[in-house]
Scaffold this motif. Structure first.
Motif, PDB file in Angstrom:
ATOM      1  N   PHE A 121      -0.122  18.942  12.644  1.00 10.90           N
ATOM      2  CA  PHE A 121      -0.722  19.484  11.426  1.00 10.90           C
ATOM      3  C   PHE A 121       0.344  19.933  10.442  1.00 10.90           C
ATOM      4  CE2 PHE A 121      -2.492  23.035   8.965  1.00 10.90           C
ATOM      5  CZ  PHE A 121      -3.553  22.390   8.367  1.00 10.90           C
ATOM      6  N   SER A 122       1.403  20.563  10.932  1.00  5.92           N
ATOM      7  CA  SER A 122       2.444  21.042  10.025  1.00  5.92           C
ATOM      8  C   SER A 122       3.215  19.884   9.393  1.00  5.92           C
ATOM      9  CB  SER A 122       3.397  21.992  10.749  1.00  5.92           C
ATOM     10  OG  SER A 122       4.087  21.309  11.762  1.00  5.92           O
ATOM     11  N   VAL A 123       3.427  18.802  10.126  1.00  4.19           N
ATOM     12  CA  VAL A 123       4.094  17.632   9.545  1.00  4.19           C
ATOM     13  C   VAL A 123       3.226  17.011   8.456  1.00  4.19           C
ATOM     14  CG1 VAL A 123       4.818  15.255  10.040  1.00  4.19           C
ATOM     15  CG2 VAL A 123       5.531  17.111  11.531  1.00  4.19           C
ATOM     16  N   HIS A 124       1.937  16.863   8.713  1.00  2.00           N
ATOM     17  CA  HIS A 124       1.046  16.285   7.706  1.00  2.00           C
ATOM     18  C   HIS A 124       0.924  17.194   6.483  1.00  2.00           C
ATOM     19  CE1 HIS A 124      -0.086  13.674  11.050  1.00  2.00           C
ATOM     20  NE2 HIS A 124      -0.463  12.830  10.112  1.00  2.00           N
ATOM     21  N   LEU A 125       0.893  18.479   6.691  1.00  2.00           N
ATOM     22  CA  LEU A 125       0.831  19.410   5.565  1.00  2.00           C
ATOM     23  C   LEU A 125       2.104  19.347   4.732  1.00  2.00           C
ATOM     24  CD1 LEU A 125      -0.925  21.615   4.275  1.00  2.00           C
ATOM     25  CD2 LEU A 125       0.298  23.266   5.673  1.00  2.00           C
ATOM     26  N   ALA A 126       3.245  19.222   5.386  1.00  6.87           N
ATOM     27  CA  ALA A 126       4.506  19.099   4.659  1.00  6.87           C
ATOM     28  C   ALA A 126       4.543  17.809   3.843  1.00  6.87           C
ATOM     29  CB  ALA A 126       5.680  19.139   5.636  1.00  6.87           C
ATOM     30  N   LEU A 127       4.020  16.718   4.388  1.00  7.62           N
ATOM     31  CA  LEU A 127       3.963  15.469   3.632  1.00  7.62           C
ATOM     32  C   LEU A 127       3.073  15.604   2.403  1.00  7.62           C
ATOM     33  CD1 LEU A 127       3.754  12.720   6.393  1.00  7.62           C
ATOM     34  CD2 LEU A 127       5.506  12.979   4.662  1.00  7.62           C
ATOM     35  N   LEU A 128       1.944  16.263   2.560  1.00  8.15           N
ATOM     36  CA  LEU A 128       1.043  16.432   1.420  1.00  8.15           C
ATOM     37  C   LEU A 128       1.652  17.307   0.335  1.00  8.15           C
ATOM     38  CD1 LEU A 128      -2.442  16.867   3.084  1.00  8.15           C
ATOM     39  CD2 LEU A 128      -1.735  15.069   1.528  1.00  8.15           C
ATOM     40  N   ASN A 129       2.385  18.331   0.718  1.00  9.27           N
ATOM     41  CA  ASN A 129       2.942  19.265  -0.258  1.00  9.27           C
ATOM     42  C   ASN A 129       4.225  18.779  -0.902  1.00  9.27           C
ATOM     43  OD1 ASN A 129       0.896  21.136   0.021  1.00  9.27           O
ATOM     44  ND2 ASN A 129       1.919  22.185   1.701  1.00  9.27           N
ATOM     45  N   ASN A 130       4.961  17.898  -0.258  1.00  9.78           N
ATOM     46  CA  ASN A 130       6.283  17.512  -0.752  1.00  9.78           C
ATOM     47  C   ASN A 130       6.383  16.096  -1.294  1.00  9.78           C
ATOM     48  OD1 ASN A 130       7.439  20.041  -0.094  1.00  9.78           O
ATOM     49  ND2 ASN A 130       7.508  19.418   2.033  1.00  9.78           N
ATOM     50  N   THR A 131       5.293  15.360  -1.311  1.00  7.03           N
ATOM     51  CA  THR A 131       5.317  14.017  -1.872  1.00  7.03           C
ATOM     52  C   THR A 131       4.189  13.862  -2.870  1.00  7.03           C
ATOM     53  OG1 THR A 131       3.910  13.133  -0.130  1.00  7.03           O
ATOM     54  CG2 THR A 131       6.282  12.980   0.220  1.00  7.03           C
ATOM     55  N   THR A 132       4.346  12.925  -3.776  1.00  6.79           N
ATOM     56  CA  THR A 132       3.271  12.679  -4.746  1.00  6.79           C
ATOM     57  C   THR A 132       2.441  11.472  -4.344  1.00  6.79           C
ATOM     58  OG1 THR A 132       4.801  11.362  -6.069  1.00  6.79           O
ATOM     59  CG2 THR A 132       4.567  13.687  -6.646  1.00  6.79           C
ATOM     60  N   TRP A 133       3.047  10.521  -3.654  1.00  7.27           N
ATOM     61  CA  TRP A 133       2.337   9.285  -3.352  1.00  7.27           C
ATOM     62  C   TRP A 133       1.269   9.469  -2.282  1.00  7.27           C
ATOM     63  CZ3 TRP A 133       2.461   7.302   1.546  1.00  7.27           C
ATOM     64  CH2 TRP A 133       3.470   7.741   2.387  1.00  7.27           C
ATOM     65  N   VAL A 134       1.424  10.435  -1.379  1.00 10.63           N
ATOM     66  CA  VAL A 134       0.413  10.632  -0.333  1.00 10.63           C
ATOM     67  C   VAL A 134      -0.876  11.146  -0.952  1.00 10.63           C
ATOM     68  CG1 VAL A 134      -0.164  11.893   1.769  1.00 10.63           C
ATOM     69  CG2 VAL A 134       2.123  11.006   1.464  1.00 10.63           C
ATOM     70  N   LYS A 135      -0.767  12.114  -1.863  1.00 11.57           N
ATOM     71  CA  LYS A 135      -1.964  12.633  -2.526  1.00 11.57           C
ATOM     72  C   LYS A 135      -2.663  11.534  -3.313  1.00 11.57           C
ATOM     73  CE  LYS A 135      -0.475  17.382  -2.961  1.00 11.57           C
ATOM     74  NZ  LYS A 135      -0.094  18.460  -3.858  1.00 11.57           N
ATOM     75  N   ALA A 136      -1.883  10.729  -4.045  1.00  6.92           N
ATOM     76  CA  ALA A 136      -2.480   9.650  -4.823  1.00  6.92           C
ATOM     77  C   ALA A 136      -3.151   8.625  -3.914  1.00  6.92           C
ATOM     78  CB  ALA A 136      -1.413   8.975  -5.679  1.00  6.92           C
ATOM     79  N   PHE A 137      -2.529   8.343  -2.785  1.00  4.46           N
ATOM     80  CA  PHE A 137      -3.111   7.399  -1.837  1.00  4.46           C
ATOM     81  C   PHE A 137      -4.418   7.927  -1.260  1.00  4.46           C
ATOM     82  CE2 PHE A 137      -3.577   6.008   2.600  1.00  4.46           C
ATOM     83  CZ  PHE A 137      -3.724   4.644   2.401  1.00  4.46           C
ATOM     84  N   LEU A 138      -4.438   9.181  -0.868  1.00  2.92           N
ATOM     85  CA  LEU A 138      -5.640   9.747  -0.259  1.00  2.92           C
ATOM     86  C   LEU A 138      -6.768   9.937  -1.273  1.00  2.92           C
ATOM     87  CD1 LEU A 138      -4.087  12.358   2.181  1.00  2.92           C
ATOM     88  CD2 LEU A 138      -5.062  10.123   2.727  1.00  2.92           C
TER      89      LEU A 138
END
Length: 67
Positions: free
Chosen positions: A28-45
């Motif tokens: 969960f902490s790895v996925h949360l870090a990806l969501l908070n520190n990248t822009t492309w993951v949010k756009a993809f989701l």
């Protein structure tokens, strides 16, 4: 089993849920870090640009013709 003697110190009814909980918290902490520190993951989701339109928008512009 390599760590077979570990279960003489920690009971399996405590150790296994503790281990699985630690894996879940880590994931969960790895996925949360990806969501908070990248822009492309949010756009993809969120269903951002398709790969075809994203590829054309990220392509470098053609160099201007010299006169």
């Amino acid at each position: 089993m390599i760590y077979g003697k570990m279960w003489t110190v920690v009971r399996p009814t405590v150790g296994i849920p503790l281990f699985l909980g630690a894996v879940a918290v880590g994931s969960f902490s790895v996925h949360l870090a990806l969501l908070n520190n990248t822009t492309w993951v949010k756009a993809f989701l969120e269903g951002g640009q398709s790969t075809k339109s994203a590829a054309t928008s990220m392509a470098p512009a053609a160099p201007a013709a010299k006169k």
